[in-house]
Design a protein around this motif. Structure first.
Motif, PDB file in Angstrom:
ATOM      1  N   VAL A 246     -16.813   5.385 -16.646  1.00 45.29           N
ATOM      2  CA  VAL A 246     -17.748   5.978 -17.603  1.00 45.29           C
ATOM      3  C   VAL A 246     -17.403   5.593 -19.038  1.00 45.29           C
ATOM      4  O   VAL A 246     -18.272   5.198 -19.824  1.00 45.29           O
ATOM      5  N   ASP A 247     -16.142   5.707 -19.405  1.00 43.26           N
ATOM      6  CA  ASP A 247     -15.742   5.507 -20.795  1.00 43.26           C
ATOM      7  C   ASP A 247     -15.328   4.077 -21.117  1.00 43.26           C
ATOM      8  O   ASP A 247     -14.932   3.773 -22.241  1.00 43.26           O
ATOM      9  N   GLY A 248     -15.397   3.168 -20.140  1.00 39.61           N
ATOM     10  CA  GLY A 248     -15.114   1.768 -20.393  1.00 39.61           C
ATOM     11  C   GLY A 248     -13.662   1.456 -20.693  1.00 39.61           C
ATOM     12  O   GLY A 248     -13.368   0.440 -21.332  1.00 39.61           O
ATOM     13  N   ASP A 249     -12.738   2.299 -20.213  1.00 43.02           N
ATOM     14  CA  ASP A 249     -11.320   2.073 -20.504  1.00 43.02           C
ATOM     15  C   ASP A 249     -10.597   1.313 -19.396  1.00 43.02           C
ATOM     16  O   ASP A 249      -9.384   1.148 -19.435  1.00 43.02           O
ATOM     17  N   GLY A 250     -11.348   0.864 -18.377  1.00 39.27           N
ATOM     18  CA  GLY A 250     -10.750   0.029 -17.352  1.00 39.27           C
ATOM     19  C   GLY A 250     -10.377   0.723 -16.072  1.00 39.27           C
ATOM     20  O   GLY A 250      -9.988   0.066 -15.103  1.00 39.27           O
ATOM     21  N   ASP A 251     -10.480   2.059 -16.029  1.00 34.31           N
ATOM     22  CA  ASP A 251     -10.207   2.754 -14.768  1.00 34.31           C
ATOM     23  C   ASP A 251     -11.451   3.504 -14.309  1.00 34.31           C
ATOM     24  O   ASP A 251     -12.428   3.644 -15.040  1.00 34.31           O
ATOM     25  N   SER A 252     -11.399   3.999 -13.088  1.00 32.54           N
ATOM     26  CA  SER A 252     -12.573   4.641 -12.491  1.00 32.54           C
ATOM     27  C   SER A 252     -12.588   6.135 -12.745  1.00 32.54           C
ATOM     28  O   SER A 252     -11.570   6.820 -12.555  1.00 32.54           O
ATOM     29  N   ASP A 253     -13.727   6.624 -13.158  1.00 38.58           N
ATOM     30  CA  ASP A 253     -13.956   8.049 -13.332  1.00 38.58           C
ATOM     31  C   ASP A 253     -14.883   8.525 -12.209  1.00 38.58           C
ATOM     32  O   ASP A 253     -15.347   7.726 -11.396  1.00 38.58           O
ATOM     33  N   VAL A 254     -15.142   9.830 -12.163  1.00 34.80           N
ATOM     34  CA  VAL A 254     -15.955  10.397 -11.090  1.00 34.80           C
ATOM     35  C   VAL A 254     -17.062  11.259 -11.698  1.00 34.80           C
ATOM     36  O   VAL A 254     -16.802  12.060 -12.604  1.00 34.80           O
ATOM     37  N   ILE A 255     -18.291  11.099 -11.219  1.00 34.09           N
ATOM     38  CA  ILE A 255     -19.431  11.887 -11.683  1.00 34.09           C
ATOM     39  C   ILE A 255     -19.879  12.787 -10.542  1.00 34.09           C
ATOM     40  O   ILE A 255     -20.074  12.329  -9.418  1.00 34.09           O
ATOM     41  N   THR A 256     -20.030  14.098 -10.820  1.00 35.28           N
ATOM     42  CA  THR A 256     -20.481  15.046  -9.803  1.00 35.28           C
ATOM     43  C   THR A 256     -21.571  15.944 -10.384  1.00 35.28           C
ATOM     44  O   THR A 256     -21.818  15.962 -11.590  1.00 35.28           O
ATOM     45  N   SER A 257     -22.207  16.707  -9.495  1.00 31.45           N
ATOM     46  CA  SER A 257     -23.273  17.606  -9.932  1.00 31.45           C
ATOM     47  C   SER A 257     -23.308  18.835  -9.040  1.00 31.45           C
ATOM     48  O   SER A 257     -22.884  18.792  -7.886  1.00 31.45           O
ATOM     49  N   SER A 258     -23.823  19.927  -9.571  1.00 31.83           N
ATOM     50  CA  SER A 258     -23.945  21.155  -8.798  1.00 31.83           C
ATOM     51  C   SER A 258     -25.157  21.071  -7.878  1.00 31.83           C
ATOM     52  O   SER A 258     -26.289  20.909  -8.339  1.00 31.83           O
ATOM     53  N   ILE A 264     -24.058  19.022 -14.427  1.00 31.02           N
ATOM     54  CA  ILE A 264     -23.644  17.669 -14.079  1.00 31.02           C
ATOM     55  C   ILE A 264     -22.425  17.356 -14.932  1.00 31.02           C
ATOM     56  O   ILE A 264     -22.413  17.640 -16.133  1.00 31.02           O
ATOM     57  N   TRP A 265     -21.397  16.770 -14.299  1.00 37.61           N
ATOM     58  CA  TRP A 265     -20.143  16.537 -15.005  1.00 37.61           C
ATOM     59  C   TRP A 265     -19.608  15.147 -14.725  1.00 37.61           C
ATOM     60  O   TRP A 265     -19.982  14.514 -13.747  1.00 37.61           O
ATOM     61  N   TRP A 266     -18.696  14.684 -15.605  1.00 34.71           N
ATOM     62  CA  TRP A 266     -17.903  13.510 -15.250  1.00 34.71           C
ATOM     63  C   TRP A 266     -16.437  13.855 -15.451  1.00 34.71           C
ATOM     64  O   TRP A 266     -16.068  14.628 -16.333  1.00 34.71           O
ATOM     65  N   PHE A 267     -15.632  13.330 -14.553  1.00 34.95           N
ATOM     66  CA  PHE A 267     -14.203  13.591 -14.542  1.00 34.95           C
ATOM     67  C   PHE A 267     -13.465  12.334 -14.989  1.00 34.95           C
ATOM     68  O   PHE A 267     -13.467  11.320 -14.292  1.00 34.95           O
ATOM     69  N   GLU A 268     -12.869  12.421 -16.180  1.00 30.49           N
ATOM     70  CA  GLU A 268     -12.161  11.293 -16.771  1.00 30.49           C
ATOM     71  C   GLU A 268     -10.799  11.107 -16.104  1.00 30.49           C
ATOM     72  O   GLU A 268     -10.010  12.045 -16.014  1.00 30.49           O
ATOM     73  N   GLN A 269     -10.556   9.886 -15.631  1.00 26.82           N
ATOM     74  CA  GLN A 269      -9.259   9.606 -15.020  1.00 26.82           C
ATOM     75  C   GLN A 269      -8.198   9.411 -16.104  1.00 26.82           C
ATOM     76  O   GLN A 269      -8.375   8.603 -17.013  1.00 26.82           O
ATOM     77  N   LEU A 270      -7.120  10.162 -15.982  1.00 25.65           N
ATOM     78  CA  LEU A 270      -6.025  10.116 -16.938  1.00 25.65           C
ATOM     79  C   LEU A 270      -4.817   9.445 -16.290  1.00 25.65           C
ATOM     80  O   LEU A 270      -4.858   9.022 -15.142  1.00 25.65           O
ATOM     81  N   ASP A 271      -3.729   9.347 -17.020  1.00 16.86           N
ATOM     82  CA  ASP A 271      -2.503   8.780 -16.475  1.00 16.86           C
ATOM     83  C   ASP A 271      -2.039   9.594 -15.277  1.00 16.86           C
ATOM     84  O   ASP A 271      -2.154  10.824 -15.251  1.00 16.86           O
ATOM     85  N   SER A 333     -20.659   4.548 -27.574  1.00 17.96           N
ATOM     86  CA  SER A 333     -20.652   4.325 -29.020  1.00 17.96           C
ATOM     87  C   SER A 333     -19.241   4.515 -29.543  1.00 17.96           C
ATOM     88  O   SER A 333     -18.695   5.626 -29.496  1.00 17.96           O
ATOM     89  N   GLY A 334     -18.659   3.427 -30.043  1.00 14.34           N
ATOM     90  CA  GLY A 334     -17.297   3.522 -30.556  1.00 14.34           C
ATOM     91  C   GLY A 334     -16.291   3.897 -29.492  1.00 14.34           C
ATOM     92  O   GLY A 334     -15.276   4.548 -29.783  1.00 14.34           O
ATOM     93  N   GLY A 335     -16.575   3.509 -28.251  1.00 10.11           N
ATOM     94  CA  GLY A 335     -15.653   3.807 -27.156  1.00 10.11           C
ATOM     95  C   GLY A 335     -15.822   5.186 -26.563  1.00 10.11           C
ATOM     96  O   GLY A 335     -15.172   5.512 -25.566  1.00 10.11           O
TER      97      GLY A 335
END
Length: 381
Positions: A246-258, A264-271, A333-335
């Motif tokens: 989603v955020d274009g940082d090179g790893d995979s995030d997850v999008i879910t919905s109720s 509707i949400w997205w889950f940002e993958q962190l370290d 926009s701006g990452g």
């Protein structure tokens, strides 16, 4: 003079960018059928005339006039009181004869059937069983093997196993079962479990399988049983789960919905493979199906979705709200990712599964839905 020409080129480029922006994406609505046929739908060239047709459980519709034909005996379903016998519908040439067949799952924990295309001959399609039990409200059809050939993925009861299925040598028999999780009672395998998806979570090039409680890591040999499970909190009861950077940082995030509330949400993958929840929208309820698709041709995947109208006969939060169909344009926009809402229609929605595909071969993605509002096609202009 060169400066003037340069300025003119810049202005023309700006005009072109505006004219092809997401704000210009619009659709023509086609009501194929006002009758409740099913909450799953597929697109495929059933009669081999070069045009994509529509399948929804008991019936299929021939393009371009959408003449209805029976696949099996046609049921009469009352969306104000109950459900249909089609929660999902996938199109695939199962037996390799060059004709599109139909894979249909009815209510959770009932059989998954496949119907053999009769090759333009009259009569109902021959029915065979894929599996005797298909659980989780969002069975998926995913390219788990990375060969461009999707396979069905769903849970089975009473064992509580998560499985994928391949076509057997003997097409008359049950399909070959491959255990992602042998159970008993693996996450996401209850009769009415919500939340199932597939995608490359860890960036190893293989398609993993997700539920809201975590994800199974795909091994090199996908036919191996008992994939490694990574427990992770991916939110509340949801629909099909989308995997995307989603955020274009090179790893995979997850999008879910109720599936039955708002959100509707997205889950940002962190370290360390941890995920942080971000809200996309809480405007509409019953988001029971989503699809990733580049709707405006900017090279970034967007989210197409809508309301599963009367999922529980109007008893869910927002159950009597309009049956919305819409998409979220993803901008970076701006990452920083931003989801821009674009409403398509307020009297159709989606079912438990739908299609985004170029129906008329004009190079633009269209939307096909089937639910308690009937069967619809939205052709992108």
């Amino acid at each position: 003079m060169k400066t003037k020409w340069a300025c003119l080129l810049i202005v023309l480029a700006m005009i072109f960018a505006v004219s092809t922006s997401a704000g210009e994406v619009s659709f023509t609505k086609i009501v194929v059928d006002k009758t409740f046929r099913g909450e799953g739908v597929a697109a495929g060239d059933v009669n081999r005339d070069g045009k994509l047709d529509i399948l929804s459980g008991d019936v299929w519709y021939a393009a371009p006039d959408w003449t209805m034909h029976e696949v099996r005996p046609v049921g009469k379903y009352d969306g104000t009181k109950g459900y249909s016998n089609c929660f999902v519908n996938f199109a695939q040439d199962v037996n390799g004869d060059g004709w599109v067949d139909s894979i249909v799952i009815g209510l959770p924990d009932t059989e998954c059937f496949w119907y053999e295309n009769p090759k333009n001959q009259p009569g109902h399609w021959k029915q065979r069983i894929v599996a005797k039990s298909a659980c989780n409200e969002t069975p998926i059809f995913a390219d788990l093997l990375g060969d461009g050939k999707p396979v069905p993925v769903f849970a089975v009861r009473p064992e509580g196993q998560m499985c994928w299925f391949s076509v057997p040598d003997d097409i008359e028999g049950l399909w070959d079962v491959h255990l992602i999780a042998a159970g008993p009672n693996a996450p996401g395998t209850e009769k009415y479990s919500h939340g199932l998806g597939a995608g490359d979570v860890n960036g190893d090039g293989r398609c993993d399988v997700l539920v809201k409680e975590g994800w199974w890591q795909a091994p090199r040999r996908r036919t191996r049983n008992n994939w490694k499970f990574h427990p992770t909190d991916l939110g509340e009861a949801c629909a099909n789960m989308l995997v995307y950077d989603v955020d274009g940082d090179g790893d995979s995030d997850v999008i879910t919905s109720s599936a039955h509330k708002y959100g509707i949400w997205w889950f940002e993958q962190l370290d360390g493979m941890k995920f942080e929840k971000h809200v996309i929208s809480e405007k509409y309820s019953q988001v029971h199906a989503m699809i990733l698709a580049d709707m405006n041709g900017d090279g970034i995947q967007d989210v197409v979705t809508g309301k599963r109208h009367f999922a529980h006969m109007g008893k869910d939060p927002g159950g009597h709200d309009p049956a919305m169909l819409y998409w979220f344009e993803l901008r970076r926009s701006g990452g920083k990712p931003e989801f821009i809402l674009h409403e398509i229609d307020n009297d159709s929605g989606v079912g438990t599964q739908f299609e985004v595909v170029d129906m008329n071969a004009d190079g633009k993605l269209d939307i096909v839905t089937s639910n308690k509002k009937g069967v619809h096609v939205f052709l992108q202009k």
